[in-house]
Write a protein that holds these residues in place. Sequence first.
Motif, PDB file in Angstrom:
ATOM      1  N   ASN A   1       0.851  -1.181   0.000  1.00 25.77           N
ATOM      2  CA  ASN A   1       0.000   0.000   0.000  1.00 25.77           C
ATOM      3  C   ASN A   1       0.888   1.233   0.000  1.00 25.77           C
ATOM      4  N   ASP A   2       0.307   2.399  -0.219  1.00 28.92           N
ATOM      5  CA  ASP A   2       1.105   3.629  -0.188  1.00 28.92           C
ATOM      6  C   ASP A   2       0.467   4.691   0.705  1.00 28.92           C
ATOM      7  N   LEU A   3      -0.190   4.215   1.785  1.00 29.71           N
ATOM      8  CA  LEU A   3      -0.793   5.147   2.734  1.00 29.71           C
ATOM      9  C   LEU A   3       0.284   5.869   3.537  1.00 29.71           C
ATOM     10  N   PRO A   4       0.039   7.112   3.945  1.00 25.56           N
ATOM     11  CA  PRO A   4       0.979   7.781   4.844  1.00 25.56           C
ATOM     12  C   PRO A   4       0.943   7.113   6.221  1.00 25.56           C
ATOM     13  N   ILE A   5       2.099   6.945   6.849  1.00 26.57           N
ATOM     14  CA  ILE A   5       2.142   6.257   8.139  1.00 26.57           C
ATOM     15  C   ILE A   5       2.766   7.087   9.245  1.00 26.57           C
ATOM     16  N   ALA A   6       3.478   8.160   8.922  1.00 28.63           N
ATOM     17  CA  ALA A   6       4.338   8.820   9.915  1.00 28.63           C
ATOM     18  C   ALA A   6       3.555   9.454  11.059  1.00 28.63           C
ATOM     19  N   GLU A   7       2.564  10.280  10.757  1.00 29.48           N
ATOM     20  CA  GLU A   7       1.931  11.082  11.801  1.00 29.48           C
ATOM     21  C   GLU A   7       1.151  10.227  12.792  1.00 29.48           C
ATOM     22  N   LYS A   8       0.318   9.323  12.285  1.00 28.73           N
ATOM     23  CA  LYS A   8      -0.463   8.468  13.184  1.00 28.73           C
ATOM     24  C   LYS A   8       0.454   7.583  14.025  1.00 28.73           C
ATOM     25  N   LEU A   9       1.519   7.069  13.396  1.00 25.82           N
ATOM     26  CA  LEU A   9       2.457   6.223  14.128  1.00 25.82           C
ATOM     27  C   LEU A   9       3.126   7.007  15.249  1.00 25.82           C
ATOM     28  N   SER A  10       3.546   8.220  14.949  1.00 23.96           N
ATOM     29  CA  SER A  10       4.179   9.065  15.972  1.00 23.96           C
ATOM     30  C   SER A  10       3.239   9.320  17.134  1.00 23.96           C
ATOM     31  N   ARG A  11       1.983   9.659  16.824  1.00 27.90           N
ATOM     32  CA  ARG A  11       1.022   9.975  17.888  1.00 27.90           C
ATOM     33  C   ARG A  11       0.689   8.723  18.715  1.00 27.90           C
ATOM     34  N   PHE A  12       0.607   7.570  18.052  1.00 23.77           N
ATOM     35  CA  PHE A  12       0.331   6.330  18.776  1.00 23.77           C
ATOM     36  C   PHE A  12       1.466   6.007  19.741  1.00 23.77           C
ATOM     37  N   LEU A  13       2.699   6.031  19.259  1.00 26.11           N
ATOM     38  CA  LEU A  13       3.840   5.733  20.128  1.00 26.11           C
ATOM     39  C   LEU A  13       3.943   6.746  21.256  1.00 26.11           C
TER      40      LEU A  13
ATOM     41  N   LEU B   1      10.671   5.184   9.217  1.00 29.92           N
ATOM     42  CA  LEU B   1      10.889   4.308  10.371  1.00 29.92           C
ATOM     43  C   LEU B   1      12.308   4.431  10.906  1.00 29.92           C
ATOM     44  N   GLY B   2      13.280   4.603  10.006  1.00 27.86           N
ATOM     45  CA  GLY B   2      14.659   4.748  10.450  1.00 27.86           C
ATOM     46  C   GLY B   2      14.856   5.935  11.375  1.00 27.86           C
ATOM     47  N   THR B   3      14.117   7.000  11.127  1.00 31.66           N
ATOM     48  CA  THR B   3      14.210   8.175  12.002  1.00 31.66           C
ATOM     49  C   THR B   3      13.207   8.120  13.151  1.00 31.66           C
ATOM     50  N   MET B   4      12.063   7.447  12.947  1.00 29.00           N
ATOM     51  CA  MET B   4      11.040   7.378  13.997  1.00 29.00           C
ATOM     52  C   MET B   4      11.566   6.659  15.235  1.00 29.00           C
ATOM     53  N   ILE B   5      12.361   5.599  15.033  1.00 32.68           N
ATOM     54  CA  ILE B   5      12.799   4.821  16.187  1.00 32.68           C
ATOM     55  C   ILE B   5      13.641   5.668  17.147  1.00 32.68           C
TER      56      ILE B   5
ATOM     57  N   LYS C   1       8.836  -2.478  24.318  1.00 33.71           N
ATOM     58  CA  LYS C   1       9.791  -2.721  23.241  1.00 33.71           C
ATOM     59  C   LYS C   1       8.981  -2.892  21.954  1.00 33.71           C
ATOM     60  N   THR C   2       9.418  -2.244  20.892  1.00 32.25           N
ATOM     61  CA  THR C   2       8.605  -2.196  19.682  1.00 32.25           C
ATOM     62  C   THR C   2       9.480  -2.384  18.454  1.00 32.25           C
ATOM     63  N   ILE C   3       9.017  -3.226  17.533  1.00 31.23           N
ATOM     64  CA  ILE C   3       9.682  -3.424  16.251  1.00 31.23           C
ATOM     65  C   ILE C   3       8.753  -2.924  15.156  1.00 31.23           C
ATOM     66  N   LEU C   4       9.240  -1.990  14.349  1.00 30.15           N
ATOM     67  CA  LEU C   4       8.455  -1.378  13.287  1.00 30.15           C
ATOM     68  C   LEU C   4       8.921  -1.913  11.942  1.00 30.15           C
ATOM     69  N   TYR C   5       7.994  -2.457  11.157  1.00 28.03           N
ATOM     70  CA  TYR C   5       8.303  -2.965   9.821  1.00 28.03           C
ATOM     71  C   TYR C   5       7.495  -2.179   8.794  1.00 28.03           C
ATOM     72  N   ASN C   6       8.100  -1.889   7.674  1.00 28.84           N
ATOM     73  CA  ASN C   6       7.368  -1.284   6.568  1.00 28.84           C
ATOM     74  C   ASN C   6       7.390  -2.209   5.369  1.00 28.84           C
ATOM     75  N   LEU C   7       6.278  -2.244   4.645  1.00 26.03           N
ATOM     76  CA  LEU C   7       6.203  -3.046   3.430  1.00 26.03           C
ATOM     77  C   LEU C   7       6.598  -2.230   2.209  1.00 26.03           C
ATOM     78  N   ASN C   8       6.383  -0.921   2.273  1.00 24.28           N
ATOM     79  CA  ASN C   8       6.730  -0.050   1.152  1.00 24.28           C
ATOM     80  C   ASN C   8       8.072   0.617   1.446  1.00 24.28           C
ATOM     81  N   PRO C   9       9.059   0.474   0.551  1.00 23.48           N
ATOM     82  CA  PRO C   9      10.381   1.048   0.834  1.00 23.48           C
ATOM     83  C   PRO C   9      10.384   2.565   0.922  1.00 23.48           C
ATOM     84  N   LYS C  10       9.311   3.224   0.484  1.00 18.36           N
ATOM     85  CA  LYS C  10       9.239   4.677   0.639  1.00 18.36           C
ATOM     86  C   LYS C  10       9.271   5.082   2.100  1.00 18.36           C
TER      87      LYS C  10
END
Length: 466
Positions: free
Chosen positions: A321-333, A358-362, A344-353
Amino acid sequence: MKTFMDENFLLTNAVSEDLYHNHAAKMPIIDYHNHLPPEDIASDRSFANMAEATLEGDHYKWRGMRGNGVDEHFITGAAKPEEKWQKWAETIPYTMRNPLYHWQHLELQRYFGINETLNGDNAQKIYGMCNEQLLSQSHSCRNLLRQQNVAVLCTTDDPTDNLEYHKTCAEEISDFKSLPTFRPDKAIALEDLCAWNEWQDRLASVSGQSISNFDDSLKALKLRHDYFHEKGCRLSDHGLPRAYHCEFSSADVSAAFAKARAEQDLNEQEKEILCTAYMQAFARWNAEKDWAMQLHLGPMRNNNTKMFGIAGRDAGFDSMNDLPIAEKLSRFLDSLAVEDQLPKTILYNLNPKDNAVLGTMIGNFQQAPTAGKIQFGSGWWFLDQLDGMEKQMNDLSSFGLISKFVGMLTDSRSFLSFPRHEYFRRLLCDLFGRDVASGKLPDDRKFLAQMIEDISYNNAKNYFKF
């Protein structure tokens, strides 16, 4: 010219070879996310033939066969096993540069000692050679795992599962662990309210709790979470198109739940409320028990509705999929971190975009004393191939600490998939070996060797505390 897939496959210099052969290769495997059927481990199933062993449930291979024009009769249909194998073997030469080509030949080499390249001409000869070995106890499900030095594997289990097969494994197996993972996706599967209510009723039955409101549902799920913990579970897993988060009151979530229980269609805000409330509860329970929470973000499932009707779920008709994930993920965490309840949390993305997201979110939510508390998970699903894994490791290196990475997993339904850990480890060693050869890193072999062993095994062992 290098020999195809020899002992130094993917290793391009002496440093890479040393790091792999003397360090990565000897480490046991912790496969902390897969979809292996626990009943096959409990019964120590023996496969009747290679079609069963290598094609059954493997939607990666099914997609390759469809792409080669193979009729569905030979994929998920009623064709004879030897016919399905023949069509797969005929497909293999056309999978060059797809990971399927390497995976299949690793399976033949590592489990069956066969170094020939598979094709339509030698398909039945190789089929017979492999089938003969499959008849031996050495190739039962448990022994296939032992061949690959698997120390721990974590299956994917619904909260309503009684975990009887895991109980059998715990009683009968002493040299490796087969553990459950808490996968409550059906709690937030709100698109089909008839199926959702049937699942809530099943949850009520297995937990011994009536479920008439949201608090009842949480109580029942908490009982199952506790039960899973007693059976050795140390992870939850969540397959999500995106992260969920919104502000809501207890009255909001109660009203949305009541509406869903009455099978009245929910609007998007009501769905967001229920998904957020459930996911926050799961995360808090994980934090209490020191579990890890895995968020698999980004699939778009069951795209081909005609084939979904024929072959069902998980049959190879899902994509990125190509949905935006950053903002909701940030607010949830953040909603959990502000209460000191972020597990402890492991974040995986299916879309390489979303790699850099995720690399910066962690880095926003790391917290002592756990090194690498928030992980950027390994290349997953469509990204667990050479390019996808290398990009993930490069982005993790650029934005975080690859030294604290918990490494690879199979995400597979196949008992023959464990050489994927070798595939990953070879690439990992070559990444560092290339950097040493080019002068980007010092040739501090002792430190590099320890880091490779940590990423291959030690980090996961310490992180999950198996």
